[in-house]
Design a protein around this motif. Structure first.
Motif, PDB file in Angstrom:
ATOM      1  N   ASN A 169     -25.321  -6.247 -16.607  1.00 47.88           N
ATOM      2  CA  ASN A 169     -26.035  -6.418 -17.864  1.00 47.88           C
ATOM      3  C   ASN A 169     -25.345  -7.461 -18.743  1.00 47.88           C
ATOM      4  OD1 ASN A 169     -23.862  -4.962 -19.349  1.00 47.88           O
ATOM      5  ND2 ASN A 169     -24.661  -3.197 -18.202  1.00 47.88           N
ATOM      6  N   SER A 170     -26.021  -7.829 -19.817  1.00 52.29           N
ATOM      7  CA  SER A 170     -25.505  -8.871 -20.711  1.00 52.29           C
ATOM      8  C   SER A 170     -24.232  -8.430 -21.425  1.00 52.29           C
ATOM      9  CB  SER A 170     -26.570  -9.248 -21.740  1.00 52.29           C
ATOM     10  OG  SER A 170     -26.947  -8.129 -22.523  1.00 52.29           O
ATOM     11  N   GLN A 171     -24.108  -7.154 -21.682  1.00 51.16           N
ATOM     12  CA  GLN A 171     -22.908  -6.662 -22.358  1.00 51.16           C
ATOM     13  C   GLN A 171     -21.663  -6.905 -21.501  1.00 51.16           C
ATOM     14  OE1 GLN A 171     -23.111  -2.566 -23.554  1.00 51.16           O
ATOM     15  NE2 GLN A 171     -21.044  -2.547 -24.442  1.00 51.16           N
ATOM     16  N   SER A 172     -21.783  -6.640 -20.212  1.00 53.78           N
ATOM     17  CA  SER A 172     -20.660  -6.869 -19.293  1.00 53.78           C
ATOM     18  C   SER A 172     -20.324  -8.353 -19.208  1.00 53.78           C
ATOM     19  CB  SER A 172     -21.013  -6.330 -17.906  1.00 53.78           C
ATOM     20  OG  SER A 172     -21.237  -4.937 -17.940  1.00 53.78           O
ATOM     21  N   LEU A 173     -21.370  -9.176 -19.160  1.00 50.86           N
ATOM     22  CA  LEU A 173     -21.157 -10.627 -19.091  1.00 50.86           C
ATOM     23  C   LEU A 173     -20.464 -11.146 -20.343  1.00 50.86           C
ATOM     24  CD1 LEU A 173     -24.530 -11.822 -17.509  1.00 50.86           C
ATOM     25  CD2 LEU A 173     -22.262 -11.997 -16.463  1.00 50.86           C
ATOM     26  N   LYS A 174     -20.870 -10.637 -21.495  1.00 49.98           N
ATOM     27  CA  LYS A 174     -20.261 -11.083 -22.751  1.00 49.98           C
ATOM     28  C   LYS A 174     -18.807 -10.660 -22.844  1.00 49.98           C
ATOM     29  CE  LYS A 174     -24.501 -11.305 -25.509  1.00 49.98           C
ATOM     30  NZ  LYS A 174     -25.262 -10.742 -26.661  1.00 49.98           N
ATOM     31  N   GLN A 175     -18.501  -9.513 -22.270  1.00 51.62           N
ATOM     32  CA  GLN A 175     -17.110  -9.056 -22.248  1.00 51.62           C
ATOM     33  C   GLN A 175     -16.255  -9.991 -21.390  1.00 51.62           C
ATOM     34  OE1 GLN A 175     -16.584  -5.022 -20.946  1.00 51.62           O
ATOM     35  NE2 GLN A 175     -14.389  -5.008 -21.314  1.00 51.62           N
ATOM     36  N   ILE A 176     -16.785 -10.342 -20.230  1.00 56.00           N
ATOM     37  CA  ILE A 176     -16.066 -11.290 -19.357  1.00 56.00           C
ATOM     38  C   ILE A 176     -15.957 -12.642 -20.031  1.00 56.00           C
ATOM     39  CG2 ILE A 176     -16.118 -12.478 -17.132  1.00 56.00           C
ATOM     40  CD1 ILE A 176     -17.713 -10.083 -16.041  1.00 56.00           C
ATOM     41  N   GLN A 177     -17.033 -13.059 -20.671  1.00 59.94           N
ATOM     42  CA  GLN A 177     -17.038 -14.351 -21.355  1.00 59.94           C
ATOM     43  C   GLN A 177     -15.960 -14.410 -22.435  1.00 59.94           C
ATOM     44  OE1 GLN A 177     -20.459 -15.322 -23.859  1.00 59.94           O
ATOM     45  NE2 GLN A 177     -20.450 -17.407 -23.038  1.00 59.94           N
ATOM     46  N   GLY A 178     -15.786 -13.306 -23.153  1.00 62.21           N
ATOM     47  CA  GLY A 178     -14.754 -13.254 -24.186  1.00 62.21           C
ATOM     48  C   GLY A 178     -13.369 -13.478 -23.600  1.00 62.21           C
ATOM     49  N   GLN A 179     -13.121 -12.886 -22.440  1.00 68.45           N
ATOM     50  CA  GLN A 179     -11.827 -13.050 -21.777  1.00 68.45           C
ATOM     51  C   GLN A 179     -11.632 -14.483 -21.297  1.00 68.45           C
ATOM     52  OE1 GLN A 179     -12.025 -10.121 -18.662  1.00 68.45           O
ATOM     53  NE2 GLN A 179     -11.836  -8.376 -20.057  1.00 68.45           N
ATOM     54  N   VAL A 180     -12.708 -15.078 -20.766  1.00 71.38           N
ATOM     55  CA  VAL A 180     -12.643 -16.459 -20.286  1.00 71.38           C
ATOM     56  C   VAL A 180     -12.398 -17.416 -21.449  1.00 71.38           C
ATOM     57  CG1 VAL A 180     -13.976 -18.336 -19.254  1.00 71.38           C
ATOM     58  CG2 VAL A 180     -14.060 -16.045 -18.252  1.00 71.38           C
ATOM     59  N   GLN A 181     -13.067 -17.181 -22.559  1.00 72.85           N
ATOM     60  CA  GLN A 181     -12.904 -18.060 -23.721  1.00 72.85           C
ATOM     61  C   GLN A 181     -11.509 -17.942 -24.320  1.00 72.85           C
ATOM     62  OE1 GLN A 181     -16.242 -16.905 -26.177  1.00 72.85           O
ATOM     63  NE2 GLN A 181     -17.601 -18.428 -25.229  1.00 72.85           N
ATOM     64  N   GLU A 182     -10.910 -16.764 -24.222  1.00 75.34           N
ATOM     65  CA  GLU A 182      -9.527 -16.597 -24.672  1.00 75.34           C
ATOM     66  C   GLU A 182      -8.591 -17.454 -23.825  1.00 75.34           C
ATOM     67  OE1 GLU A 182      -8.417 -12.526 -24.669  1.00 75.34           O
ATOM     68  OE2 GLU A 182      -9.776 -11.968 -26.311  1.00 75.34           O
ATOM     69  N   LYS A 183      -8.820 -17.437 -22.513  1.00 76.79           N
ATOM     70  CA  LYS A 183      -8.017 -18.260 -21.613  1.00 76.79           C
ATOM     71  C   LYS A 183      -8.219 -19.753 -21.918  1.00 76.79           C
ATOM     72  CE  LYS A 183      -6.157 -15.295 -18.594  1.00 76.79           C
ATOM     73  NZ  LYS A 183      -4.734 -15.290 -18.165  1.00 76.79           N
ATOM     74  N   LEU A 184      -9.461 -20.128 -22.152  1.00 80.41           N
ATOM     75  CA  LEU A 184      -9.770 -21.509 -22.465  1.00 80.41           C
ATOM     76  C   LEU A 184      -9.095 -21.939 -23.762  1.00 80.41           C
ATOM     77  CD1 LEU A 184     -11.333 -24.045 -21.689  1.00 80.41           C
ATOM     78  CD2 LEU A 184     -13.333 -23.104 -22.866  1.00 80.41           C
TER      79      LEU A 184
END
Length: 266
Positions: free
Chosen positions: A211-226
């Motif tokens: 779902n989109s909630q899971s994707l947004k959670q992963i996205q938050g982690q990726v953006q932190e790394k970025l």
């Protein structure tokens, strides 16, 4: 004769092919390979070699192409003859005529930034972009001469490319290195098991997200790394530690690609 010899030398440099035995290729999923706005890409982290060069990939080649195609006398308006009192001189303040691309104007100057720095304000970027497009968009000069229409098309295209380049941290970082004459041989292969394992794990998590909630959670982690590696690049660039700057770009590339994949799925 001297100018002709310099042009011939520059042309030879620009036409030189990259060496095939590169250390910057990767065995990751092809979907992770960088594409889109920027032509060059940087893969894996790890040992790298940075060289001073005026070319080496299509990104730098396009930048040089813009540079060498400019009118050396464009500091004076081609239409009314008034000398430009400020930069960037994309349109004449006196007669409002669109000017040919100017050799000394880089992307940062187009948007009014005094320094060529990694950290910029997005609000100023967006506002200036819209202002330039109002002046340079080909549809707004349809009653002008063919010469000015051509200038408007070239300038508008360059402003769009400048906006897209400076808007994203990764392409902005690569552009800054290009201005420094830094060429990274993207075809060289290096191995960084830790980075590869992390990227593959994130990729798997994205594929399995339901779902989109899971994707947004992963996205938050990726953006932190970025963000972490963006700051690392900024620090290295300020200190002119270009080896470290390239290493940061390599990591930024992977996280940026994954972020784009997540955006597509949302």
């Amino acid at each position: 004769m001297q100018k002709r010899n310099l042009w011939v030398s520059a042309t030879k440099i620009l036409s030189r092919k990259s060496r095939p035995n590169s250390r910057f290729s990767t065995s990751l999923d092809p979907k992770l390979q960088p594409t889109s706005v920027i032509s060059c890409s940087f893969h894996h982290a790890g040992e790298s070699r940075v060289s001073k060069s005026s070319c080496g990939n299509s990104f730098i080649a396009n930048y040089r192409k813009n540079f060498y195609s400019l009118d050396e006398n464009s500091g004076r308006c081609w239409n009314c003859g008034v000398v430009a009192v400020s930069k960037p001189f994309l349109s004449c303040d006196s007669c409002k005529s669109v000017q040919p691309v100017h050799a000394s104007v880089d992307y940062f100057q187009i948007f009014g930034f005094r320094e060529k720095a990694f950290a910029i304000e997005d609000t100023n970027l967006e506002k200036t972009y819209k202002n330039w497009q109002k002046k340079l968009h080909p549809d707004l000069v349809h009653m002008k001469s063919e010469k000015e229409k051509e200038f408007a098309a070239e300038q508008s295209s360059r402003v769009i490319d400048a906006y897209r380049t400076l808007r994203k941290p990764l392409s902005r970082a690569i552009y800054l290195l290009g201005l420094e004459g830094i060429h990274v041989d993207e075809e060289r292969t290096v191995s960084d098991p830790e980075l590869l394992a992390e990227i593959l794990d994130i990729r798997e998590a994205v594929d399995e997200a339901s779902n989109s909630q899971s994707l947004k959670q992963i996205q938050g982690q990726v953006q932190e790394k970025l963000e972490i590696w963006s700051k690392s690049f900024e620090s290295a660039f300020k200190k002119k530690k270009f080896e470290d700057a390239v290493t940061s770009i390599q990591r930024m590339t992977y996280y940026d690609r994954i972020n784009d994949e997540i955006v597509k799925k949302l």
